[in-house]
Design an enzyme around this catalytic site. Structure first.
Site, PDB file in Angstrom:
ATOM      1  N   CYS A   8       5.863  15.980 -19.488  1.00 36.60           N
ATOM      2  CA  CYS A   8       7.411  15.951 -19.421  1.00 36.60           C
ATOM      3  C   CYS A   8       7.762  17.225 -18.208  1.00 36.60           C
ATOM      4  CB  CYS A   8       7.932  16.398 -20.558  1.00 36.60           C
ATOM      5  SG  CYS A   8       7.261  18.034 -21.163  1.00 36.60           S
ATOM      6  N   ARG A  33       8.889  14.045 -12.249  1.00 35.73           N
ATOM      7  CA  ARG A  33       7.940  14.115 -13.371  1.00 35.73           C
ATOM      8  C   ARG A  33       7.641  12.963 -14.075  1.00 35.73           C
ATOM      9  NH1 ARG A  33       5.339  19.102 -13.786  1.00 35.73           N
ATOM     10  NH2 ARG A  33       4.642  18.649 -15.835  1.00 35.73           N
ATOM     11  N   TRP A  80       7.997  11.983 -21.093  1.00 33.18           N
ATOM     12  CA  TRP A  80       7.421  10.691 -20.555  1.00 33.18           C
ATOM     13  C   TRP A  80       6.545  10.381 -21.580  1.00 33.18           C
ATOM     14  CZ3 TRP A  80       2.469   9.746 -18.061  1.00 33.18           C
ATOM     15  CH2 TRP A  80       2.344   8.586 -17.577  1.00 33.18           C
ATOM     16  N   ASN A 106       4.893  20.455 -23.506  1.00 31.78           N
ATOM     17  CA  ASN A 106       3.995  19.513 -22.718  1.00 31.78           C
ATOM     18  C   ASN A 106       2.690  19.679 -22.855  1.00 31.78           C
ATOM     19  OD1 ASN A 106       3.358  17.846 -20.611  1.00 31.78           O
ATOM     20  ND2 ASN A 106       3.581  19.315 -18.880  1.00 31.78           N
ATOM     21  N   GLY A 107       2.087  18.259 -23.176  1.00 29.83           N
ATOM     22  CA  GLY A 107       0.864  18.459 -23.464  1.00 29.83           C
ATOM     23  C   GLY A 107       0.358  17.790 -24.796  1.00 29.83           C
ATOM     24  N   GLU A 488      -6.423   3.327   0.311  1.00 29.95           N
ATOM     25  CA  GLU A 488      -5.286   3.999   0.221  1.00 29.95           C
ATOM     26  C   GLU A 488      -3.860   2.974   0.681  1.00 29.95           C
ATOM     27  OE1 GLU A 488      -4.282   6.334  -1.379  1.00 29.95           O
ATOM     28  OE2 GLU A 488      -2.213   7.062  -0.341  1.00 29.95           O
ATOM     29  N   LYS A 492      -0.727   2.493  -2.159  1.00 23.23           N
ATOM     30  CA  LYS A 492       0.946   2.672  -1.578  1.00 23.23           C
ATOM     31  C   LYS A 492       1.562   1.470  -2.065  1.00 23.23           C
ATOM     32  CE  LYS A 492       1.137   6.137  -1.570  1.00 23.23           C
ATOM     33  NZ  LYS A 492      -0.268   6.632  -2.090  1.00 23.23           N
ATOM     34  N   GLU A 495       1.949   0.484  -5.633  1.00 20.15           N
ATOM     35  CA  GLU A 495       2.627   1.398  -6.677  1.00 20.15           C
ATOM     36  C   GLU A 495       4.107   1.584  -6.349  1.00 20.15           C
ATOM     37  OE1 GLU A 495       1.434   5.398  -6.965  1.00 20.15           O
ATOM     38  OE2 GLU A 495       0.887   5.516  -4.784  1.00 20.15           O
ATOM     39  N   HIS A 511     -18.403 -12.485   0.714  1.00 16.87           N
ATOM     40  CA  HIS A 511     -19.158 -12.609  -0.686  1.00 16.87           C
ATOM     41  C   HIS A 511     -17.916 -13.038  -1.977  1.00 16.87           C
ATOM     42  CE1 HIS A 511     -22.685 -11.278   1.170  1.00 16.87           C
ATOM     43  NE2 HIS A 511     -21.804 -10.257   1.634  1.00 16.87           N
ATOM     44  N   LYS A 610       4.751  11.738 -11.683  1.00 14.95           N
ATOM     45  CA  LYS A 610       3.876  12.341 -10.410  1.00 14.95           C
ATOM     46  C   LYS A 610       2.661  13.175 -10.843  1.00 14.95           C
ATOM     47  CE  LYS A 610       3.573  13.877  -6.593  1.00 14.95           C
ATOM     48  NZ  LYS A 610       3.035  12.886  -5.289  1.00 14.95           N
TER      49      LYS A 610
HETATM   50  C1  AGP Z   1      -0.946   8.424  -5.424  1.00 16.37           C
HETATM   51  O1  AGP Z   1       0.252   7.667  -4.768  1.00 16.37           O
HETATM   52  C2  AGP Z   1      -0.498   8.237  -7.059  1.00 16.37           C
HETATM   53  N1  AGP Z   1       0.770   8.705  -7.346  1.00 16.37           N
HETATM   54  C3  AGP Z   1      -1.794   8.770  -8.019  1.00 16.37           C
HETATM   55  O2  AGP Z   1      -2.685   8.136  -7.720  1.00 16.37           O
HETATM   56  C4  AGP Z   1      -2.309  10.297  -7.791  1.00 16.37           C
HETATM   57  O3  AGP Z   1      -2.849  10.409  -6.516  1.00 16.37           O
HETATM   58  C5  AGP Z   1      -3.110  10.753  -8.667  1.00 16.37           C
HETATM   59  O4  AGP Z   1      -2.446  10.620 -10.048  1.00 16.37           O
HETATM   60  C6  AGP Z   1      -3.931  11.933  -8.537  1.00 16.37           C
HETATM   61  O5  AGP Z   1      -2.916  12.872  -8.614  1.00 16.37           O
HETATM   62  P1  AGP Z   1      -3.167  14.385  -8.256  1.00 16.37           P
HETATM   63  O6  AGP Z   1      -3.392  14.450  -6.659  1.00 16.37           O
HETATM   64  O7  AGP Z   1      -1.927  15.139  -8.511  1.00 16.37           O
HETATM   65  O8  AGP Z   1      -4.231  14.839  -9.179  1.00 16.37           O
END
Ligand code: AGP
Length: 615
Positions: A8, A33, A80, A106-107, A488, A492, A495, A511, A610
C-alpha cells in the site's frame, strides 16, 4: 485463509496546519502503488476520527466532502489487497478497541493469527480480517503511559515485514514510525513534518528527507524528528535531499506517466551514464565499486536474479557479461531462485536487478544468496531502497521516479548499467579485447542521442498499434539479444493492453508454436543481431508462409528486411550490444498505443501494482 495483508501507500502529517488536505493529496500521489481502498485518521483535538472506504481514492474524497475531519495530526493509507477482498472494514487505518491507538501498515505480520487468538481469548474484539488490526490491539493491551515504550514492546512481539505508523489520542503531538523490509521516508518541513512510503507523496512539501533503514524508529513532532536504532540509541541520520522537482513526479504535460517515461529515456540514460566513463573517454569507472583484478578472478560464476522487466534486462546482461568476460552467468526469476537449491558459494556473484528496490521476491533471493555466501550487487533505481541496503554493493540507475506500472526507462537504464558493468569487469580483468571495448564505450556515449532520434518519429508505430489493437494473439520472435528484447516487448503488450502475447526464440517456432500461426496472426520479428540475421530471416519466411502479418524491427541500414515483412520499423544503426536499448522502444510504444486504442488504464493496469512488496 492466510492473513489478509496489503501492499500500500502510507502518509502521515504532524504540524500547525490541518492534516487532512496533505493526507488526501499525498495519497493521490501514491496512486501508482496500486490500491483498492483508502482511509485517513485525524486527531481532532478530543479524539481520533477515522474515515475509510473500499474503492478508489475518489470514493473517500466524496465521503469526506461535506464533513472532512480536521486536526493537526493524522495518517492516511491506500491498500492493495492481496488476500481477502477489498472492503471498508479491511481498509486502513486500523484502531484499537478503545479507539485510542491508530496504525497504518504496509507488509505482513507473519504471526498475527496466534496473536489474534490470544487477544480474542482476553476479550478483545476485531472488526477486520487484517493482520494490522492485531497491532493496534496490542498497543492498547501493552500501553503503560509511554507511547514509544509501548511501540517497542509491540515490535518485539510481532514478526514479519512492515512499515508502520502509530498515532495515539494519549500523545497526539507525535507520530511514531518504523520499518522492516518495506520503505518509509520522513519529510522535514517548516513547522510540520511528513511521513510517506515514497518520495512523490511529500515532494510538493519538502525535498529534505530522512530515508529510514530497517530497525530504525522515528519520533516525529511538528518541529522535531528523533531517530533511534533498535536499541533505542539516538542516530545522527544523514539528510537525503531529493533532486527530483515536483514535475518529475507528475506527468509533465504528457497524457500518461508511461509515455512521459518513454520520452524520459534519453535523459534517464544520460543521467545513468554520467560520471561513469573515465577522463580517457573509454574506461568505465564505478565509484561505488572498488573491485580489484584479484577479486574479479575469484568470481567463478555470476547469477542475475530479478522479476518481470528487470529479469528481461538481466537476460540481456547475461549476454554482455558472458561475451565480454567469459565468466558463466545464470539468469533466474527471483521467485524460482531460492526454492531450487541453487548452487551458490563464496566464489559466486549475485546481481539483483530491481527498479523499485522493494520487490519481495527479489529481496528474498538476495538474502538467500547472502546466506549461501555469495557476494552481492544490486542494480536499482531507488536510493537506499531495501534491496540497495541489503546488497553488499549497489549500482544505481538514475532514471528518476518511474510511476507507470509498466516499466520502460528503468529497463533501458538497467541494460546500460549491465553493459557498463560488463565492460568494467572486462577492463579490470585485463581483457585482450581492448579495441572492441573502446568501440562499445564509444557507442554507449551516443545512446542518449540515438534514443532521442528514434523518438522523433513514432507515427508508423502508432498506425501499426491501432491496426493490431483488436488482435487476440500477438507473437514476438528473435534470437540471442533479440529474443531477450522480444520477451520484454511481449510483457509490455500483455500488461497494459491485455492482448495475449508470447515471445519465442525464433528458432523454436518449428518445435510447436508454428501451429498457432494462421493467416493474419501478428508477428513482431526482431532482426538486429548480425550473426543470426540470416537465420532470423528464415524464421520470418516460415511465418510468412502461413500468411502471418509481420512487423520487422531492424537497423536503419538494413535494405533487405522489407522484402520479407509487411512493415519494417527501423532503429538507428548501432553496435549489436546497444541494439536492445533501441529495439525495445518501438515495442514500448506499440504496447502504449495499442492500450490507448483499447481504452485501457495505461498507467495503472488492472490487477497490477508498481512495486510488488508481497510474495
Ligand atoms: C514491468 O513492466 C512490470 N511492472 C513488472 O514486471 C516489474 O518489472 C517487476 O515487478 C519487477 O519490479 P522491480 O524492478 O521494481 O523489482
Amino acid at each position: 485463509m492466510k492473513g489478509d495483508f496489503a501492499m500500500c501507500g502510507i502518509v502521515g502529517y504532524i504540524g500547525e496546519e490541518n492534516a487532512t488536505p496533505f493526507l488526501l493529496d499525498g495519497l493521490s500521489r501514491l496512486e501508482y502503488r496500486g490500491y483498492d481502498s483508502a482511509g485517513i485518521a485525524v486527531y481532532d483535538g478530543q479524539k481520533i476520527v477515522v474515515e475509510k472506504t473500499a474503492g478508489r481514492l475518489e470514493a473517500l474524497k466524496q465521503k469526506l466532502e461535506h464533513n472532512p475531519p480536521a486536526g493537526h495530526a493524522g495518517v492516511g493509507h491506500t491498500r492493495w489487497a492481496t488476500h481477502g477482498r477489498p472492503s471498508d472494514r479491511n481498509s486502513h487505518p486500523h484502531s484499537s478497541c478503545d479507539g485510542k491507538f491508530i496504525v497504518v501498515h504496509n507488509g505482513i505480520i507473519e504471526n498475527y493469527l496466534e496473536l489474534k487468538e490470544a487477544l480474542l481469548s482476553e476479550g478483545y474484539t476485531f472488526t477486520s480480517e487484517t493482520d494490522t488490526e492485531v497491532v493496534a490491539q496490542l498497543m492498547q493491551k501493552h500501553y503503560t503511559g509511554d507511547l514509544l515504550g509501548t511501540v517497542r514492546k509491540v515490535l518485539a512481539i510481532i514478526e514479519g515485514s512492515y512499515s508502520l505508523v502509530f498515532m495515539s489520542a494519549y500523545q497526539p503531538d507525535r507520530l511514531i514510525c518504523t520499518k522492516k523490509d518495506n520503505p518509509l521516508v520522513i519529510g522535514l518541513g517548516e513547522r510540520a513534518n511528513y511521513i510517506a512510503s515514497d518520495i512523490p507523496a511529500i515532494i510538493a512539501k519538502t525535498r529534505r528527507t530522512y530515508i529510514l533503514s530497517d530497525g530504525e524508529t522515528a519520533i516525529v513532532t511538528k518541529d522535531s524528528v528523533r531517530i533511534e536504532n533498535s536499541k533505542g540509541e539516538p542516530i545522527d541520520k544523514k539528510e537525503f535531499v531529493v533532486t527530483w522537482n515536483a514535475q518529475a513526479a507528475e506527468k509533465g504535460g504528457y497524457e500518461h506517466f508511461m509515455i512521459k517515461e518513454i520520452y524520459d529515456q534519453p535523459k534517464a540514460v544520460r543521467d545513468t551514464l554520467s560520471g561513469r566513463i573515465g577522463k580517457d573517454g573509454h574506461s568505465v569507472v564505478f565509484e561505488e565499486l572498488s573491485w580489484t583484478a584479484r577479486e574479479m578472478e575469484k568470481i567463478r560464476k555470476i547469477f542475475i536474479v530479478a522479476c518481470g522487466t528487470a529479469y528481461h534486462a538481466g537476460m540481456v546482461g547475461k549476454h554482455y557479461i558472458e561475451q565480454l568476460t567469459r565468466v558463466p552467468v545464470e539468469t533466474d526469476i527471483a521467485s524460482e531462485f531460492r526454492y531450487r537449491a541453487p548452487i551458490v558459494g563464496s566464489d559466486c556473484l549475485l546481481i539483483v536487478v530491481s527498479q523499485s528496490g522493494e520487490t519481495s521476491d527479489t529481496l528474498a533471493a538476495l538474502k538467500e544468496a547472502k546466506r549461501l555466501g555469495a557476494q552481492t550487487l544490486a542494480i536499482t533505481n531507488v536510493v537506499d531502497s531495501s534491496i540497495a541496503r541489503e546488497a553488499g554493493k549497489a549500482l544505481y540507475t538514475y532514471a528518476g521516479p518511474e510511476i507507470a506500472v509498466a516499466s520502460t526507462k528503468a529497463y533501458t537504464t538497467q541494460i546500460m548499467v549491465l553493459l557498463l558493468l560488463a565492460v568494467y569487469m572486462a577492463q579490470l580483468s585485463g581483457s585482450t579485447q581492448e579495441r572492441r571495448l573502446k568501440e562499445i564505450v564509444a557507442e554507449i556515449k551516443c545512446m542518449p542521442e540515438r534514443i532521442h532520434k528514434l523518438l522523433e518519429d513514432v507515427d508508423p508505430i502508432k498506425v501499426f498499434a491501432q491496426q493490431y489493437a483488436a488482435s487476440e494473439d500477438v507473437f514476438f520472435i528473435g534470437r540471442l539479444l533479440d529474443y531477450a528484447v522480444a520477451l520484454e516487448g511481449s510483457l509490455k503488450l500483455k500488461e497494459i493492453s491485455y492482448i495475449h502475447a508470447e515471445a519465442y526464440a525464433a528458432g523454436e517456432l518449428k518445435h510447436g508454436t508454428l501451429a498457432l500461426i494462421v493467416a493474419g496472426t501478428p508477428v513482431i520479428a526482431l532482426a538486429t543481431q548480425e550473426e543470426v540475421y540470416e537465420k532470423t530471416l528464415s524464421n520470418i519466411k516460415e511465418v510468412k508462409a502461413r500468411d502471418a502479418l509481420v512487423i520487422g524491427i531492424a537497423m536503419e541500414n538494413d535494405a533487405n528486411i522489407e522484402k520479407y515483412v509487411d512493415h519494417a520499423v527501423y532503429i538507428p544503426h548501432t553496435d549489436k550490444y546497444l541494439a536492445p536499448v533501441l529495439a525495445v522502444i518501438p515495442l514500448q510504444l506499440l504496447a502504449y498505443y495499442a492500450a490507448l486504442s483499447r481504452g485501457c488504464n495505461v498507467d495503472m493496469p488492472r490487477n497490477l501494482a508498481k512495486s510488488v512488496t508481497v510474495e
